[in-house]
Design a protein around this motif. Structure first.
Motif, PDB file in Angstrom:
ATOM      1  N   LYS A 149      75.765   0.631  75.889  1.00 26.33           N
ATOM      2  CA  LYS A 149      74.620   0.442  75.004  1.00 26.33           C
ATOM      3  C   LYS A 149      73.595   1.546  75.230  1.00 26.33           C
ATOM      4  O   LYS A 149      73.453   2.068  76.335  1.00 26.33           O
ATOM      5  CB  LYS A 149      73.981  -0.924  75.252  1.00 26.33           C
ATOM      6  CG  LYS A 149      74.852  -2.080  74.806  1.00 26.33           C
ATOM      7  CD  LYS A 149      74.107  -3.401  74.931  1.00 26.33           C
ATOM      8  CE  LYS A 149      74.949  -4.555  74.424  1.00 26.33           C
ATOM      9  NZ  LYS A 149      74.217  -5.851  74.509  1.00 26.33           N
ATOM     10  N   ARG A 150      72.887   1.881  74.146  1.00 26.02           N
ATOM     11  CA  ARG A 150      71.814   2.878  74.237  1.00 26.02           C
ATOM     12  C   ARG A 150      70.539   2.163  74.677  1.00 26.02           C
ATOM     13  O   ARG A 150      70.053   1.268  73.991  1.00 26.02           O
ATOM     14  CB  ARG A 150      71.613   3.568  72.887  1.00 26.02           C
ATOM     15  CG  ARG A 150      72.852   4.278  72.353  1.00 26.02           C
ATOM     16  CD  ARG A 150      72.669   4.676  70.894  1.00 26.02           C
ATOM     17  NE  ARG A 150      72.477   3.495  70.054  1.00 26.02           N
ATOM     18  CZ  ARG A 150      72.171   3.536  68.765  1.00 26.02           C
ATOM     19  NH1 ARG A 150      72.022   4.706  68.160  1.00 26.02           N
ATOM     20  NH2 ARG A 150      72.016   2.429  68.071  1.00 26.02           N
ATOM     21  N   VAL A 151      70.027   2.575  75.824  1.00 22.25           N
ATOM     22  CA  VAL A 151      68.885   1.886  76.425  1.00 22.25           C
ATOM     23  C   VAL A 151      67.694   2.833  76.525  1.00 22.25           C
ATOM     24  O   VAL A 151      67.845   4.009  76.870  1.00 22.25           O
ATOM     25  CB  VAL A 151      69.232   1.368  77.840  1.00 22.25           C
ATOM     26  CG1 VAL A 151      68.057   0.586  78.437  1.00 22.25           C
ATOM     27  CG2 VAL A 151      70.478   0.485  77.785  1.00 22.25           C
ATOM     28  N   VAL A 152      66.508   2.313  76.212  1.00 24.32           N
ATOM     29  CA  VAL A 152      65.269   3.063  76.450  1.00 24.32           C
ATOM     30  C   VAL A 152      64.467   2.311  77.500  1.00 24.32           C
ATOM     31  O   VAL A 152      64.576   1.083  77.631  1.00 24.32           O
ATOM     32  CB  VAL A 152      64.418   3.244  75.169  1.00 24.32           C
ATOM     33  CG1 VAL A 152      65.168   4.073  74.144  1.00 24.32           C
ATOM     34  CG2 VAL A 152      63.991   1.896  74.595  1.00 24.32           C
ATOM     35  N   PHE A 195      68.289   3.141  69.523  1.00 22.47           N
ATOM     36  CA  PHE A 195      68.622   2.468  70.771  1.00 22.47           C
ATOM     37  C   PHE A 195      68.978   1.017  70.496  1.00 22.47           C
ATOM     38  O   PHE A 195      68.650   0.465  69.442  1.00 22.47           O
ATOM     39  CB  PHE A 195      67.452   2.556  71.769  1.00 22.47           C
ATOM     40  CG  PHE A 195      66.147   1.996  71.262  1.00 22.47           C
ATOM     41  CD1 PHE A 195      65.775   0.692  71.543  1.00 22.47           C
ATOM     42  CD2 PHE A 195      65.276   2.782  70.500  1.00 22.47           C
ATOM     43  CE1 PHE A 195      64.579   0.173  71.084  1.00 22.47           C
ATOM     44  CE2 PHE A 195      64.072   2.277  70.042  1.00 22.47           C
ATOM     45  CZ  PHE A 195      63.721   0.965  70.328  1.00 22.47           C
ATOM     46  N   ASP A 196      69.685   0.395  71.461  1.00 23.25           N
ATOM     47  CA  ASP A 196      70.149  -0.986  71.308  1.00 23.25           C
ATOM     48  C   ASP A 196      69.362  -1.965  72.162  1.00 23.25           C
ATOM     49  O   ASP A 196      69.282  -3.157  71.844  1.00 23.25           O
ATOM     50  CB  ASP A 196      71.639  -1.092  71.700  1.00 23.25           C
ATOM     51  CG  ASP A 196      72.502  -0.116  70.933  1.00 23.25           C
ATOM     52  OD1 ASP A 196      72.471  -0.153  69.699  1.00 23.25           O
ATOM     53  OD2 ASP A 196      73.201   0.702  71.576  1.00 23.25           O
ATOM     54  N   VAL A 197      68.801  -1.477  73.270  1.00 20.55           N
ATOM     55  CA  VAL A 197      68.073  -2.336  74.211  1.00 20.55           C
ATOM     56  C   VAL A 197      66.850  -1.583  74.727  1.00 20.55           C
ATOM     57  O   VAL A 197      66.920  -0.370  74.965  1.00 20.55           O
ATOM     58  CB  VAL A 197      68.957  -2.727  75.421  1.00 20.55           C
ATOM     59  CG1 VAL A 197      68.178  -3.609  76.398  1.00 20.55           C
ATOM     60  CG2 VAL A 197      70.219  -3.447  74.964  1.00 20.55           C
ATOM     61  N   ALA A 198      65.750  -2.289  74.890  1.00 16.72           N
ATOM     62  CA  ALA A 198      64.547  -1.699  75.480  1.00 16.72           C
ATOM     63  C   ALA A 198      64.177  -2.502  76.720  1.00 16.72           C
ATOM     64  O   ALA A 198      64.096  -3.731  76.673  1.00 16.72           O
ATOM     65  CB  ALA A 198      63.391  -1.723  74.485  1.00 16.72           C
ATOM     66  N   VAL A 199      64.000  -1.808  77.834  1.00 12.34           N
ATOM     67  CA  VAL A 199      63.558  -2.462  79.068  1.00 12.34           C
ATOM     68  C   VAL A 199      62.195  -1.894  79.439  1.00 12.34           C
ATOM     69  O   VAL A 199      61.828  -0.787  79.024  1.00 12.34           O
ATOM     70  CB  VAL A 199      64.563  -2.255  80.223  1.00 12.34           C
ATOM     71  CG1 VAL A 199      65.923  -2.825  79.857  1.00 12.34           C
ATOM     72  CG2 VAL A 199      64.691  -0.780  80.582  1.00 12.34           C
ATOM     73  N   ALA A 200      61.439  -2.661  80.214  1.00 11.01           N
ATOM     74  CA  ALA A 200      60.088  -2.221  80.562  1.00 11.01           C
ATOM     75  C   ALA A 200      59.663  -2.799  81.904  1.00 11.01           C
ATOM     76  O   ALA A 200      60.095  -3.887  82.296  1.00 11.01           O
ATOM     77  CB  ALA A 200      59.099  -2.654  79.489  1.00 11.01           C
TER      78      ALA A 200
END
Length: 271
Positions: free
Chosen positions: A109-112, A147-152
């Motif tokens: 998955k494309r993650v930011v 992107f597919d998922v964003a984490v923070a």
């Protein structure tokens, strides 16, 4: 003479005889969009429908059965749907989270990562396609959604709260319940890049998730399914007393669904 002039004035122009056909085509297109016209199923679809069974199957048998359907030219995903007996209007009955399946899901998955400047390099090294703070917020505000998922990290939530209106409807807003807001952003990037599964009940109480690919061995699909099933069982809201998991079905991207046998009573006995 006046009648002839009037007749000529309102006579249809040359080529007008084609108008009824165009109207008819438009009418057929309208019916097609409304679902009133049905397309003829392909031979593959007909063959798969004949192989399908309406009777629920044991999980191991269902994994084998879904792989026996006639395939396509691409490696289909294998998906599972849990229909839950929850009231999604009640805040204490929301079912949402994330899980890493033991055999992966066969895709990345494309993650930011929304993080401080000192974490940017590590986040990108872990697999993030983009990482940063206000600069990343601005990039998304301008319409970038590759992107597919964003984490923070928790300290970035105030910075990205302004993105709620654009990320929320797409299901991309970081959330503590989903595990996408975490102090260890780098580890989260690595997990989601490797295919960590995020699950969330929709308004109808259904949880959709991918457990692998058609190319996976039956045993790997079964192991992933059982791990996900245990995760969903453990996520049962305390206010839901009975009939939590109403039904489970499995299917390929282009195959009929197969129902899997499940009993809440059996789950309670083995808990």
């Amino acid at each position: 003479m006046a009648d002839e002039k009037n007749a000529a004035q309102f006579a249809p122009p040359a080529g007008a005889e084609a108008a009824p056909k165009a109207a008819s085509a438009s009418s057929e297109e309208g019916k097609r969009r409304k679902g009133k016209l049905h397309f003829k199923p392909s031979k593959r679809m007909k063959a798969n429908e004949q192989k399908a069974t309406k009777e629920p199957m044991e999980a191991a048998s269902a994994m084998a059965a879904v792989k026996r359907f006639d395939g396509t030219k691409f490696n289909q995903a294998v998906d599972v749907v849990f229909h839950l007996g929850i009231d999604t209007k009640q805040a204490d009955q929301l079912v949402r989270g994330s899980v890493s399946l033991p055999k992966g899901i066969g895709k990345t998955k494309r993650v930011v990562a929304f993080c401080t400047s000192d974490q940017v390099a590590a986040a990108k090294a872990a697999g993030a396609v983009e990482a940063g703070g206000q600069d990343l917020v601005s990039k998304i505000e301008k319409g970038w959604f590759e992107f597919d998922v964003a984490v923070a990290s928790p300290d970035m939530m105030r910075e990205i709260s302004k993105l709620g209106r654009v990320l929320g409807p797409k299901g991309l807003m970081p959330s503590p319940k989903a595990g996408t807001v975490t102090k260890d952003v780098v580890e989260a990037v690595a997990d989601y890049s490797a295919g960590k599964v995020e699950y969330r009940a929709d308004k109808g109480g259904n949880v959709h998730a991918t457990i692998g690919k058609m190319s996976f061995p039956e045993g790997d699909l079964l192991e992933n399914f059982e791990h996900l099933l245990k995760t969903i069982e453990d996520a049962k809201p305390a206010s839901v007393k009975h009939n939590y998991i109403k039904s489970i079905s499995i299917s390929g991207t282009m195959t009929p669904g197969i129902r899997i046998k499940y009993s809440d009573a059996a789950a309670a006995a083995t808990a």
